[in-house]
Design a protein around this motif. Structure first.
Motif, mmCIF file in Angstrom:
data_model
loop_
_atom_site.group_PDB
_atom_site.id
_atom_site.type_symbol
_atom_site.label_atom_id
_atom_site.label_comp_id
_atom_site.label_asym_id
_atom_site.label_seq_id
_atom_site.Cartn_x
_atom_site.Cartn_y
_atom_site.Cartn_z
ATOM 1 N N VAL A 59 20.814 -11.549 26.985
ATOM 2 C CA VAL A 59 19.084 -11.827 27.246
ATOM 3 C C VAL A 59 18.843 -10.920 27.328
ATOM 4 C CG1 VAL A 59 18.485 -11.704 29.519
ATOM 5 C CG2 VAL A 59 20.061 -13.309 29.332
ATOM 6 N N LYS A 60 18.522 -9.353 26.891
ATOM 7 C CA LYS A 60 17.836 -8.611 26.738
ATOM 8 C C LYS A 60 17.399 -8.120 25.804
ATOM 9 C CE LYS A 60 18.235 -3.314 26.288
ATOM 10 N NZ LYS A 60 19.721 -2.621 26.543
ATOM 11 N N LYS A 61 17.907 -9.243 23.932
ATOM 12 C CA LYS A 61 17.896 -9.413 23.193
ATOM 13 C C LYS A 61 16.267 -10.473 23.552
ATOM 14 C CE LYS A 61 21.194 -7.520 20.107
ATOM 15 N NZ LYS A 61 21.560 -7.329 18.893
ATOM 16 N N VAL A 62 16.550 -11.145 23.941
ATOM 17 C CA VAL A 62 15.711 -12.555 24.030
ATOM 18 C C VAL A 62 14.309 -11.525 24.626
ATOM 19 C CG1 VAL A 62 14.799 -14.419 25.259
ATOM 20 C CG2 VAL A 62 17.181 -14.475 24.136
ATOM 21 N N TYR A 63 14.338 -10.801 26.154
ATOM 22 C CA TYR A 63 13.415 -10.422 26.596
ATOM 23 C C TYR A 63 13.122 -8.914 25.558
ATOM 24 C CZ TYR A 63 14.683 -12.855 30.867
ATOM 25 O OH TYR A 63 14.855 -13.213 31.934
ATOM 26 N N GLU A 64 13.028 -8.828 24.687
ATOM 27 C CA GLU A 64 12.653 -7.649 23.535
ATOM 28 C C GLU A 64 12.189 -8.136 22.541
ATOM 29 O OE1 GLU A 64 16.691 -4.961 23.055
ATOM 30 O OE2 GLU A 64 15.887 -4.152 24.772
ATOM 31 N N GLU B 49 14.659 -19.383 27.980
ATOM 32 C CA GLU B 49 15.572 -19.933 26.622
ATOM 33 C C GLU B 49 16.314 -18.863 27.588
ATOM 34 O OE1 GLU B 49 16.291 -17.060 22.340
ATOM 35 O OE2 GLU B 49 14.143 -18.356 22.655
ATOM 36 N N ALA B 50 16.528 -17.833 28.126
ATOM 37 C CA ALA B 50 17.447 -16.719 28.546
ATOM 38 C C ALA B 50 18.446 -17.821 28.862
ATOM 39 C CB ALA B 50 17.109 -16.047 28.978
ATOM 40 N N ILE C 122 22.091 -16.985 32.095
ATOM 41 C CA ILE C 122 21.243 -15.852 33.103
ATOM 42 C C ILE C 122 20.344 -15.304 32.950
ATOM 43 C CG2 ILE C 122 22.779 -14.607 31.804
ATOM 44 C CD1 ILE C 122 23.723 -12.770 34.537
ATOM 45 N N THR C 123 19.317 -14.538 33.644
ATOM 46 C CA THR C 123 17.924 -14.175 33.308
ATOM 47 C C THR C 123 18.101 -13.178 33.124
ATOM 48 O OG1 THR C 123 17.054 -14.417 35.662
ATOM 49 C CG2 THR C 123 16.784 -16.437 33.894
ATOM 50 N N GLU C 124 18.637 -12.231 33.491
ATOM 51 C CA GLU C 124 19.668 -10.945 34.322
ATOM 52 C C GLU C 124 19.526 -10.194 32.749
ATOM 53 O OE1 GLU C 124 20.698 -12.829 36.608
ATOM 54 O OE2 GLU C 124 19.099 -12.780 38.074
ATOM 55 N N ASP C 125 18.412 -9.098 32.713
ATOM 56 C CA ASP C 125 18.492 -8.131 30.928
ATOM 57 C C ASP C 125 19.708 -7.140 30.811
ATOM 58 O OD1 ASP C 125 17.838 -6.368 32.909
ATOM 59 O OD2 ASP C 125 15.766 -5.614 32.092
ATOM 60 N N GLU C 126 20.813 -7.332 32.078
ATOM 61 C CA GLU C 126 21.991 -6.829 31.878
ATOM 62 C C GLU C 126 23.448 -7.528 30.957
ATOM 63 O OE1 GLU C 126 20.710 -7.785 35.132
ATOM 64 O OE2 GLU C 126 19.699 -5.010 35.304
ATOM 65 N N HIS C 127 22.896 -8.688 31.139
ATOM 66 C CA HIS C 127 23.218 -9.604 29.750
ATOM 67 C C HIS C 127 22.647 -8.991 28.340
ATOM 68 C CE1 HIS C 127 24.401 -12.931 27.228
ATOM 69 N NE2 HIS C 127 25.385 -13.493 27.980
#
Length: 114
Positions: A84-89, A69-70, A76-81
């Motif tokens: 992307v951070k919201k997706v991972y959380e 999804e990210a 991008i897949t890095e959670d600095e975005h």
């Protein structure tokens, strides 16, 4: 979004009717929360303010690939975005079904309430 709609948006950036839509609208929950819900249940939808805004008639519970999804939505897949951070959380399960609006949330813009 149902799993079919979710997949179409993530993979093709379109809804099933062809409308361009690049970010899926989802209701994520944890696995423990999902285990407490059954298909056919009505799920209360509260805002951050604690107010009940609607209900969802649960039709689907499905897992998703957070990294996919990210990558496909944000490129991008890095959670600095922040997206992307919201997706991972988020929780690992998405809930889907028709929503019944009970209270409309009013938003302020520079001129009036919309």
């Amino acid at each position: 979004m149902s799993e079919a709609y979710y997949t179409k948006v993530v993979e093709e950036a379109h809804l099933e009717n062809g409308l361009v839509w690049s970010i899926p609208i989802t209701l994520p929950v944890t696995e423990d929360e999902a285990d407490q819900l059954n298909i056919g249940d009505n799920v209360a939808l509260y805002g951050e303010d604690g107010k009940l805004y609607g209900t969802l008639k649960l039709e689907e519970k499905y897992t998703y690939d957070k990294e996919k999804e990210a990558r496909l939505v944000y490129g991008i897949t890095e959670d600095e975005h922040p997206g992307v951070k919201k997706v991972y959380e988020k929780g690992n399960i998405y809930l889907a079904g028709p929503i019944q609006l009970l209270n409309r949330r009013h938003m302020m813009n520079s001129r009036n309430i919309i």
